[in-house]
Design a protein around this motif. Structure first.
Motif, PDB file in Angstrom:
ATOM      1  N   VAL A 163      35.237  39.918  40.333  1.00 46.72           N
ATOM      2  CA  VAL A 163      36.156  40.569  41.270  1.00 46.72           C
ATOM      3  C   VAL A 163      36.287  42.033  40.858  1.00 46.72           C
ATOM      4  CG1 VAL A 163      38.530  40.672  42.110  1.00 46.72           C
ATOM      5  CG2 VAL A 163      37.430  38.450  41.717  1.00 46.72           C
ATOM      6  N   LEU A 164      36.062  42.927  41.795  1.00 45.41           N
ATOM      7  CA  LEU A 164      36.204  44.362  41.539  1.00 45.41           C
ATOM      8  C   LEU A 164      37.484  44.861  42.185  1.00 45.41           C
ATOM      9  CD1 LEU A 164      34.859  46.959  40.392  1.00 45.41           C
ATOM     10  CD2 LEU A 164      33.863  47.283  42.678  1.00 45.41           C
ATOM     11  N   LEU A 165      38.340  45.515  41.393  1.00 44.89           N
ATOM     12  CA  LEU A 165      39.549  46.151  41.900  1.00 44.89           C
ATOM     13  C   LEU A 165      39.372  47.668  41.902  1.00 44.89           C
ATOM     14  CD1 LEU A 165      42.378  44.010  40.224  1.00 44.89           C
ATOM     15  CD2 LEU A 165      41.178  43.651  42.393  1.00 44.89           C
ATOM     16  N   ALA A 166      40.357  48.360  42.459  1.00 44.67           N
ATOM     17  CA  ALA A 166      40.207  49.798  42.692  1.00 44.67           C
ATOM     18  C   ALA A 166      40.115  50.593  41.403  1.00 44.67           C
ATOM     19  CB  ALA A 166      41.370  50.310  43.539  1.00 44.67           C
ATOM     20  N   ASP A 167      40.863  50.186  40.367  1.00 45.79           N
ATOM     21  CA  ASP A 167      40.856  50.958  39.125  1.00 45.79           C
ATOM     22  C   ASP A 167      41.319  50.093  37.968  1.00 45.79           C
ATOM     23  OD1 ASP A 167      43.748  50.952  39.263  1.00 45.79           O
ATOM     24  OD2 ASP A 167      43.630  52.669  40.610  1.00 45.79           O
ATOM     25  N   ALA A 168      41.210  50.656  36.767  1.00 41.65           N
ATOM     26  CA  ALA A 168      41.561  49.927  35.558  1.00 41.65           C
ATOM     27  C   ALA A 168      43.044  49.569  35.522  1.00 41.65           C
ATOM     28  CB  ALA A 168      41.184  50.764  34.331  1.00 41.65           C
ATOM     29  N   ASP A 169      43.903  50.452  36.036  1.00 34.77           N
ATOM     30  CA  ASP A 169      45.336  50.165  36.036  1.00 34.77           C
ATOM     31  C   ASP A 169      45.652  48.902  36.834  1.00 34.77           C
ATOM     32  OD1 ASP A 169      45.914  52.338  34.447  1.00 34.77           O
ATOM     33  OD2 ASP A 169      46.442  53.661  36.131  1.00 34.77           O
ATOM     34  N   ALA A 170      44.955  48.703  37.949  1.00 32.02           N
ATOM     35  CA  ALA A 170      45.173  47.503  38.751  1.00 32.02           C
ATOM     36  C   ALA A 170      44.766  46.254  37.985  1.00 32.02           C
ATOM     37  CB  ALA A 170      44.397  47.605  40.064  1.00 32.02           C
ATOM     38  N   VAL A 171      43.728  46.365  37.175  1.00 30.76           N
ATOM     39  CA  VAL A 171      43.292  45.223  36.353  1.00 30.76           C
ATOM     40  C   VAL A 171      44.335  44.911  35.294  1.00 30.76           C
ATOM     41  CG1 VAL A 171      41.522  44.428  34.738  1.00 30.76           C
ATOM     42  CG2 VAL A 171      40.858  45.715  36.776  1.00 30.76           C
ATOM     43  N   LEU A 172      44.837  45.934  34.628  1.00 32.01           N
ATOM     44  CA  LEU A 172      45.815  45.726  33.566  1.00 32.01           C
ATOM     45  C   LEU A 172      47.154  45.227  34.086  1.00 32.01           C
ATOM     46  CD1 LEU A 172      45.012  48.890  31.414  1.00 32.01           C
ATOM     47  CD2 LEU A 172      44.560  46.500  30.816  1.00 32.01           C
ATOM     48  N   ALA A 173      47.440  45.474  35.360  1.00 27.44           N
ATOM     49  CA  ALA A 173      48.718  45.047  35.935  1.00 27.44           C
ATOM     50  C   ALA A 173      48.732  43.573  36.335  1.00 27.44           C
ATOM     51  CB  ALA A 173      49.046  45.913  37.155  1.00 27.44           C
ATOM     52  N   LEU A 174      47.591  42.904  36.317  1.00 29.13           N
ATOM     53  CA  LEU A 174      47.523  41.511  36.775  1.00 29.13           C
ATOM     54  C   LEU A 174      48.361  40.589  35.897  1.00 29.13           C
ATOM     55  CD1 LEU A 174      43.692  41.227  37.512  1.00 29.13           C
ATOM     56  CD2 LEU A 174      45.543  41.434  39.201  1.00 29.13           C
ATOM     57  N   ARG A 175      49.068  39.674  36.553  1.00 31.59           N
ATOM     58  CA  ARG A 175      49.808  38.607  35.885  1.00 31.59           C
ATOM     59  C   ARG A 175      49.479  37.312  36.622  1.00 31.59           C
ATOM     60  NH1 ARG A 175      49.878  42.356  33.182  1.00 31.59           N
ATOM     61  NH2 ARG A 175      51.627  43.412  32.151  1.00 31.59           N
ATOM     62  N   PRO A 176      48.326  36.736  36.335  1.00 25.57           N
ATOM     63  CA  PRO A 176      47.800  35.660  37.184  1.00 25.57           C
ATOM     64  C   PRO A 176      48.542  34.343  37.047  1.00 25.57           C
ATOM     65  CG  PRO A 176      46.409  35.950  35.270  1.00 25.57           C
ATOM     66  CD  PRO A 176      47.424  37.062  35.229  1.00 25.57           C
ATOM     67  N   GLY A 177      48.473  33.561  38.133  1.00 26.14           N
ATOM     68  CA  GLY A 177      48.872  32.172  38.098  1.00 26.14           C
ATOM     69  C   GLY A 177      47.665  31.326  37.728  1.00 26.14           C
ATOM     70  N   THR A 178      47.587  30.115  38.273  1.00 27.09           N
ATOM     71  CA  THR A 178      46.491  29.209  37.945  1.00 27.09           C
ATOM     72  C   THR A 178      45.253  29.570  38.760  1.00 27.09           C
ATOM     73  OG1 THR A 178      48.058  27.440  37.459  1.00 27.09           O
ATOM     74  CG2 THR A 178      45.765  26.803  37.800  1.00 27.09           C
ATOM     75  N   VAL A 179      44.193  29.967  38.074  1.00 28.84           N
ATOM     76  CA  VAL A 179      42.970  30.368  38.767  1.00 28.84           C
ATOM     77  C   VAL A 179      42.157  29.129  39.146  1.00 28.84           C
ATOM     78  CG1 VAL A 179      42.828  32.643  37.719  1.00 28.84           C
ATOM     79  CG2 VAL A 179      41.773  30.697  36.565  1.00 28.84           C
TER      80      VAL A 179
END
Length: 276
Positions: A163-179
């Motif tokens: 999965v590609l997101l817009a930038d590194a900050d968006a990746v670091l902000a993730l708080r995922p549930g059950t994938v």
């Protein structure tokens, strides 16, 4: 029986900032049940056992175990096992290159400038991801479908969806549930930054989402995807583990034949003997 044992940290040159690996340097004579039991006891993401090669082309053979199952191949166990084999006195058949035998076949490892790099295995699945699964992944990551810049199967064994997101900050902000499957997420840093991408790897473990600190197999398949689509230029460095307080650095390059190589530093943290 007491056996030589070491614990190393992979994709870092600073101890305890990468991804830990337990290595039983002399695994000969152990059966699968004994190996699996010990891997469950170490409770690390992977534990490996070094064995004599079963083919004349290989320098050594390795078996790779998570706490619950055996893997045919994994990235940081490949570099960590090779480091342990060399440190234990292993002498390669070919100067500058080590050939590892594992469940996935033969894997080439290069040694240069104090670090190791493995040749990325071919993808077993690539191409588009069905939209219902994409929607489930977006929901699990806590983002909207429109936040996903691109998504594709990038599976070299563990089942990764990239999965590609817009930038590194968006990746670091993730708080995922059950994938719903193994999900690797990448986002670019601004041009000129130390690293080109921030990477995170999520998977389900015992019914809950876990995050791997630094993942060689995922970075291998991500690089094959990002280089093929022109989103990255080789060589580049990926950062992983930031959200977990680690500072993994994965070095991605491509040779003249177009093969991707996944490299990094390995440091030894524990040495001793273990009763097995």
């Amino acid at each position: 029986m007491m056996r030589a044992f070491t614990q190393v940290d992979v994709f870092t040159d600073v101890p305890y900032r990468g991804n830990a690996l337990a290595v039983v340097v002399d695994g000969e004579g152990l059966n699968t049940e004994e190996m699996q039991r010990f891997a469950a006891w170490t409770n690390l993401s992977e534990t490996t056992f070094l064995l004599p090669p079963g083919t004349p082309e290989a320098d050594y053979r390795v078996r790779i175990f998570t706490p619950s199952t055996e893997l045919p191949f994994a990235g940081h166990p490949t570099l960590g096992s090779c480091h342990a084999w060399l440190e234990a006195g292993g002498v390669p058949l070919r100067e500058g290159e080590i050939v590892q035998e594992c469940g996935a076949g033969l894997v080439r490892v290069r040694r240069a400038d104090g670090s190791l790099a493995f040749q990325a295995p071919p993808l077993v699945r690539s191409g588009p991801v069905d939209e219902p699964l994409v929607a489930r992944i977006a929901e699990a990551l806590g983002i909207g479908r429109g936040d996903i810049v691109d998504v594709e199967w990038a599976d070299n064994g563990p089942g990764w969806v990239a999965v590609l997101l817009a930038d590194a900050d968006a990746v670091l902000a993730l708080r995922p549930g059950t994938v719903p499957c193994g999900v690797g997420v990448a986002g670019p840093y601004p041009e000129g930054a130390e690293c080109a991408y921030e990477v995170r790897a999520f998977f389900t473990l015992q019914g809950a989402t876990a995050e791997d600190p630094v993942t060689g197999s995922l970075n291998a398949s991500l690089a094959q995807w990002l280089l093929r689509t022109g989103r990255a230029k080789a060589p580049y460095v990926a950062s992983q583990g930031t959200a977990l307080g680690r500072s993994g650095r994965v070095h991605l390059s491509a040779d003249a034949e177009g093969d991707v190589w996944v490299g990094g530093s390995v440091v030894t943290c524990v040495t001793g003997r273990v009763e097995l």
